[in-house]
Design a protein around this motif. Structure first.
Motif, short mmCIF file in Angstrom:
data_model
loop_
_atom_site.label_atom_id
_atom_site.label_comp_id
_atom_site.label_asym_id
_atom_site.label_seq_id
_atom_site.Cartn_x
_atom_site.Cartn_y
_atom_site.Cartn_z
N ILE B 564 0.84 -1.19 0.00
CA ILE B 564 0.00 0.00 0.00
C ILE B 564 0.88 1.25 0.00
O ILE B 564 1.93 1.28 0.63
CB ILE B 564 -0.95 -0.01 1.21
CG1 ILE B 564 -2.04 1.06 1.02
CG2 ILE B 564 -0.21 0.23 2.52
CD1 ILE B 564 -3.25 0.85 1.90
N GLN B 565 0.48 2.26 -0.75
CA GLN B 565 1.26 3.50 -0.85
C GLN B 565 0.56 4.59 -0.06
O GLN B 565 -0.58 4.45 0.34
CB GLN B 565 1.39 3.91 -2.32
CG GLN B 565 1.97 2.82 -3.20
CD GLN B 565 3.41 2.51 -2.83
OE1 GLN B 565 4.28 3.37 -2.86
NE2 GLN B 565 3.66 1.26 -2.46
N LYS B 566 1.21 5.71 0.07
CA LYS B 566 0.65 6.75 0.93
C LYS B 566 -0.68 7.28 0.42
O LYS B 566 -1.50 7.76 1.18
CB LYS B 566 1.66 7.88 1.15
CG LYS B 566 2.10 8.55 -0.14
CD LYS B 566 3.25 9.50 0.14
CE LYS B 566 2.74 10.92 0.12
NZ LYS B 566 3.86 11.88 0.13
N THR B 604 14.29 -1.35 -8.09
CA THR B 604 14.38 -1.32 -6.63
C THR B 604 15.81 -1.59 -6.16
O THR B 604 16.67 -1.98 -6.94
CB THR B 604 13.51 -2.41 -5.99
OG1 THR B 604 14.12 -3.68 -6.22
CG2 THR B 604 12.11 -2.40 -6.54
N GLY B 605 16.00 -1.39 -4.87
CA GLY B 605 17.27 -1.75 -4.25
C GLY B 605 17.46 -3.25 -4.16
O GLY B 605 18.50 -3.72 -3.73
N GLY B 606 16.46 -4.01 -4.55
CA GLY B 606 16.53 -5.46 -4.44
C GLY B 606 16.70 -6.14 -5.79
O GLY B 606 16.38 -7.31 -5.94
N HIS B 678 10.08 -12.34 10.10
CA HIS B 678 10.22 -11.01 9.53
C HIS B 678 10.78 -11.24 8.13
O HIS B 678 11.08 -12.36 7.76
CB HIS B 678 11.15 -10.15 10.38
CG HIS B 678 10.95 -8.66 10.19
ND1 HIS B 678 10.78 -8.10 8.94
CD2 HIS B 678 10.87 -7.64 11.07
CE1 HIS B 678 10.61 -6.79 9.08
NE2 HIS B 678 10.66 -6.48 10.37
N LYS B 679 10.93 -10.16 7.35
CA LYS B 679 11.39 -10.39 5.99
C LYS B 679 12.80 -10.98 5.97
O LYS B 679 13.60 -10.74 6.88
CB LYS B 679 11.34 -9.10 5.19
CG LYS B 679 12.17 -7.98 5.76
CD LYS B 679 11.80 -6.69 5.04
CE LYS B 679 12.52 -5.50 5.62
NZ LYS B 679 12.00 -4.24 5.06
N VAL B 680 13.08 -11.75 4.94
CA VAL B 680 14.38 -12.41 4.82
C VAL B 680 14.97 -12.07 3.46
O VAL B 680 14.31 -12.25 2.44
CB VAL B 680 14.22 -13.94 4.95
CG1 VAL B 680 15.54 -14.63 4.62
CG2 VAL B 680 13.78 -14.31 6.36
#
Ligand code: SRM
Ligand SMILES: Cc1cc2nc3c(=O)[nH]c(=O)nc-3n(C[C@H](O)[C@H](O)[C@H](O)COP(=O)(O)OP(=O)(O)OC[C@H]3O[C@@H](n4cnc5c(N)ncnc54)[C@H](O)[C@@H]3O)c2cc1C
Ligand code: SF4
Ligand code: FES
Lengths: 123, 823
Positions: B564-566, B604-606, B678-680
């Motif tokens: 979800i975005q702002k 993205t940074g990923g 949590h995220k991995v």
């Protein structure tokens, strides 16, 4: 909760109960507002403006637990019944009078807020 | 212009001096600090727990960059000062920069004494003094099998215990017949030795090392040679036979010196503009090797530095020292005389079964020596009487039984601390007395250990007095005292902590979230936005095949598989395995962007592509189109396996030694879809240049000539943490096995919301190693459980068959009012 009197023109039917997912919300678009219709696990219906007073987060996307909802953007918690933020948060959301008759959800178009539960809440 | 105050050496003594100066005269000096080590100042005495993997290296920093910035103190780390010109009042750094001073503090500490023996420069021989030593030892410990520690004093034993905890065979070689002979007598030394032997440490007593032996092919140390002829094979040596004050600068600047830099009671050297504090200083003929005296020196030095010309502040008069051994599970305290002298008397108590031995040396009704082994709880009480020279004549018959006995029997509530006078020292390291702690608790409204540490520094150094501080808190606060150890309650809906909830779920199969809440007497029947997702995860993890995921317990992102975005729109990130994509994928993405008028596309940074600003109602159709082009959800929204970043690796890169791209793709294919606490995030690099930034990922794999290194517990987010090395393997198959087993351990063990970095800091690397590396059977079981959970998790939540759109289409569209009306 106010009950609509069938003859009164200001109340309109907006949805069937099953249009609204349990323990979640569905957004109703009117000419001027986005209204979030919440359905709790015991099938109570509440209507709040779909806009968090913090930074306009869509409350309809929040997690519903009991008769509270947590805003998805920064986790403020609101009472569905009063529109009041739960301590320690502060603020309140505009409420609309809704009623459930049989399987139909009714909404009062006169924009009268539902009877105030918490006095400090301004609509 | 402000006076320039320069500090050479950013160890505990120097930094305490700066703190004390700032406390007394925050604006008087422009302060500049030089430290030869490349690290921020840290608490040296906690190197022992770091070596023993009880603390992370990052956890012992005492002053970070922000600290210096906030106080306007300039800090040059990694900067060694090589010359002091006392006439010009200028110091010069190794890289040739010159800094003028008005006053100068030398706090250069000590260096370990390295035995001058044949072959002393062989690789594999270390001192135990600084973070780089510990990092090197930790590295060596991955591959070494047998370590020899030369020296059975405090430092040597802490090194031995630490290396033993890292799984090495350890032999301690000691010159005398008693361990820690400076602090212990023969009986206590023997008790300590037998406890350490039970932990697998071996001892070679009364043995003198006379040479190191070289291993021919590797050129490393292969053994030590003992004077009586025997050799002890080893691949690692730690030398802990003593320290020497670092006085080179003072010598060349012709300051008065003996063993250390000579100072007066105000810590002034023979040059009134130059001070010396800490281990490098020699005061009244004595050099110290423990922190408590150094802190007293720092206080005296700061008092003099900030005094007005007409004042002469109280000076430093020397210290009484006491010692504690920081080996977990060994309680030991010693101060004053160890052996009775001519007309001393001895009171002692031995309980072999409990492993307790206490000895008090008395002279003329005064305590002159204390030795407590196995139960050092009354250490502060005895030390207070010793330091004050108090007569014990009237309590002599009960003295050995301790404070609570002497002061009116079993005073359980107040404990031993209740009996202490207000000026009794509780924290020896920082010289904090009972009255000061009580005063802070009362005036600052402190309620927990962390608060006391922050405000008084009590128990913030070696931690030995923590139980006493906790008792003080408890007796000062009464019932409102915070529980001494932090528990991790899930949220405000219940008092149960994560561990208890998980245990309950493991033992009671087949429950729903609401049933768990009811059984554990949750205060709110449906919990809140914190505990619902946690319970949902715990239930899913416990029964991956049977549990029916509760969508209402998931945060909107995980419910609709997008972020979800702002503005209430969503972002969509398709998976690009290992960061690889293709013309077909890119074309499909471009078509989706056009078709749904998606306003922003971002790399993205990923290492993948984010489509930002998608309308919720369009999500199912966007996914359908991406699915049709062979793409699945990237789980960019979930507490789940996110990305596996890779570098080009051996396929293309002239430095690559492993096919990092292939391994990255393989890992992502095996792991994607898995829900985690949590995220991995993972990364695979093709060589130690590490272009995929693997050492700040939850799991980082790096190719080396002989195979793959697997690193764990990194984090590049809010609080950067570098990974720790878990193990090294030869093949991609082994790498995959270890990664899956490790991930499952994290899934089953960590609290919901805890990244691998925080989890590892809590449970320790040794725990992960014992399950995933040392116990092959357990590793296989973990990996098998992971694979079993993946059978279901591998379904793409975007696909029309598996995902929410198919099951609940009304979740994606809004209602329109039947008649237009303006509320
Ligand atoms: C899209 C992206 C930024 C970008 O434009 O590059 C991004 C976007 C967000 N990040 Fe991130 N992070 C992105 C890469 C990273 C990285 C870099 C990386 O993965 O290599 C990091 C540091 C590495 C790490 O996690 O250790 C990173 C550390 C964080 C953190 C801090 C985590 C921590 O443990 O400290 C958060 C906050 C959190 O998760 O609680 C966060 C949270 C977020 C959230 C989810 C904030 C939120 O809750 O809404 C952002 C969602 C934006 C959106 O709607 O798409 N993001 N975020 C990157 C998506 C990568 C991907 O392909 O999946
Ligand atoms: C493993 C270990 C465990 C210990 N445990 C305990 C314990 O439990 N209790 C206890 O009381 N004590 C303990 N100690 C001793 C304690 O750490 C020392 O007494 C204390 O660190 C000394 O402080 P210092 O500031 O005088 O010197 P140091 O801590 O040595 O700091 C001096 C700093 O100055 C830097 N320096 C030197 N020369 C220069 C130069 N020319 N230019 C720039 N920088 C320079 C050095 O690199 C060093 O970082 C332990 C020590 C070790 C190594
Ligand atoms: S750093 Fe991450 S969380 Fe912060 S604004 Fe950028 S995307 Fe959002
Ligand atoms: S917008 Fe709702 S909490 Fe911030």
């Amino acid at each position: 909760m106010l009950l609509p009197s069938p003859g009164e023109a200001t109340w309109i039917a907006v949805a069937k109960l099953d249009d609204i997912p349990v323990r979640a919300a569905r957004v109703l678009h009117t000419e001027t507002h986005r209204i979030a219709l919440f359905r709790t696990s015991n099938d109570e219906i509440f209507a709040l403006e779909d806009r968090c007073p913090h930074r306009n987060g869509p409350l309809s996307e929040g997690l519903v637990h009991g008769d509270q909802v947590t805003c998805p953007l920064h986790q403020m918690v609101f009472e569905l019944r009063s529109g009041q933020a739960v301590y320690p948060d502060e603020g309140c959301v505009k409420r609309f009078a809704v009623a459930l008759r049989d399987d139909t959800v009714w909404l009062d178009t006169t924009a009268q807020p539902a009877p105030a539960v918490a006095t400090a809440c301004r609509v | 212009m402000k006076e320039q105050l320069l500090l050479i050496g950013n160890g505990p003594a120097g930094m305490r001096c700066v703190e004390e100066v700032l406390k007394r005269a925050p604006t008087r000096y422009q302060i500049t600090v030089f430290g030869a080590e490349r690290h921020a100042p840290y608490n040296r005495i906690l190197l022992s727990p770091v070596l023993a993997e009880e603390k992370a290296p990052s956890a012992i920093t005492t002053h970070d960059d922000a600290w210096f910035e906030e106080r306007g103190v300039t800090h040059y780390k990694g900067t060694r000062i090589v010359a002091v010109d006392r006439h010009a009042k200028i110091v010069t750094s190794a890289d040739g920069r010159r800094f003028p001073y008005d006053r100068l503090i030398l706090a250069t500490g000590s260096r370990p004494f390295m035995l001058p023996l044949p072959n002393q420069d062989l690789p594999g021989i270390y001192g135990f003094r600084d973070l780089d030593d510990v990092a090197a030892l930790a590295d060596e410990a991955q591959y070494a099998e047998h370590a020899v520690v030369i020296g059975g004093g405090l430092l040597g034993l802490e090194a031995a215990a630490g290396l033993r905890r890292r799984g090495l065979a350890v032999t301690v070689v000691h010159l005398c017949d008693t361990l820690m002979e400076q602090q212990l007598d023969a009986q206590a030394g023997a008790m300590l030795r037998s406890v350490l032997e039970q932990r697998g440490i071996q001892f070679e007593m009364e043995a003198r090392t006379c040479a190191y032996v070289k291993d021919e092919p590797s050129g490393r140390v292969a053994a030590i040679q003992l004077a009586h002829g025997r050799r002890i094979r080893c691949d690692l040596v730690v030398v802990a036979v003593g320290i020497r004050p670092v006085i080179d600068l003072a010598k060349t600047a012709t300051l008065d010196h003996g063993r250390g830099i000579r100072v007066d009671d105000h810590m002034r050297t023979s040059d009134p503009a130059v001070y010396a504090v800490g281990e490098c200083a020699e005061h009244r003929g004595r050099c110290y090797g423990l922190v408590a005296p150094l802190f007293e020196m720092a206080t005296a030095c700061a008092a003099h530095l900030t005094a007005s010309p007409t004042q002469t502040p109280a000076g430093y008069a020397g210290s009484l020292v006491s010692a504690r051994l920081k080996v977990s599970g060994v309680d030991l305290f010693s101060t004053g005389r160890v052996q009775p002298e001519a007309d001393d008397e001895v009171i002692s108590l031995t309980d072999a079964t409990l492993g307790v031995y206490k000895k008090l040396i008395i002279n003329n009704h005064r305590i002159v020596g204390v030795l407590l082994y196995g139960d050092a709880f009354d250490a502060a009480w005895y030390f207070a009487k010793f330091a004050a020279g108090e007569s014990i004549e009237s309590i002599r018959d009960q003295l050995i039984f301790g404070a609570s006995f002497v002061d009116g029997g079993a005073d359980v509530a107040g404990g031993a601390v209740a009996a202490l006078p207000d000026d009794a020292e509780i924290c020896g390291c920082n010289g904090v007395c009972k009255g000061a702690i009580l005063n802070s608790i009362a005036t600052k409204g402190l309620t927990d250990l962390a608060g006391v540490r922050a405000h008084t520094k009590a128990s913030a150094s070696c931690g030995g007095c923590t139980p006493l501080v906790e008792q003080l808190l408890a007796s000062a606060l009464g019932p409102q005292a915070a529980p001494p150890r932090k528990t991790h309650t899930v949220c405000g809906c219940s008092d149960h902590d994560h561990a208890a909830v998980r245990a309950f779920i493991r033992e009671n199969a087949g429950l729903t979230i609401n049933q768990v809440m009811a059984a554990l007497q949750w205060r709110n029947a449906e919990g809140c936005a914190k505990c619902r997702p946690a319970l949902n995860y715990y239930l899913l993890c416990a029964a991956p095949a049977d549990y029916v995921d509760d969508g209402d317990a998931r945060f909107v992102n995980e419910r609709v598989h997008a972020n979800i975005q702002k503005d209430g729109t969503f972002s969509v990130v398709p998976r690009m395995f290992g960061g690889m994509t293709s013309a077909d994928q890119l074309r499909a993405i471009a078509d989706v962007v056009d078709k749904f008028a998606i306003p922003a596309v971002k790399v993205t940074g990923g290492q993948r592509i984010d489509l930002l600003g998608v309308q919720k109602a369009d999500l199912p159709d966007v996914w359908a189109d991406l699915n049709a082009a062979g793409m699945v959800s990237g789980h960019a929204y979930g507490k789940a396996v996110r990305t596996v970043k890779t570098c080009v690796g051996a396929e293309w890169c002239r430095f690559g030694v492993g096919d990092s791209t292939a391994l990255g793709i393989r890992l992502e294919e095996e792991l994607w879809g898995s829900w985690t606490p949590h995220k991995v995030k993972l990364a695979v690099s093709g060589c130690p240049r590490n272009c995929a930034e693997a050492t700040i990922k939850d799991i980082g794999v790096i190719a080396v000539e002989s195979g793959w290194e697997i690193h764990i517990g990194g984090n590049g987010g809010t609080k950067v943490r570098v990974t720790e090395l878990l193990t090294k393997v030869k093949s991609a198959d082994e790498a995959s096995l270890i990664v899956r087993a490790f991930l499952q351990l994290y899934r089953e063990d960590a609290y919901y919301g805890e990244r691998t970095a925080a989890w590892l800091e809590r449970v320790g690397l040794a725990h992960a190693k014992s399950q995933v590396i040392e116990d092959a059977a357990e590793r296989d079981r973990l990996a098998a459980r992971f694979d079993k959970a993946q059978v279901r998790a591998h379904e793409d939540p975007w696909s029309r068959d598996a995902g929410l759109p198919a099951k609940q289409p009304q979740r994606f569209t809004d209602l329109k009012a039947p008649v237009p009306f303006p509320v």
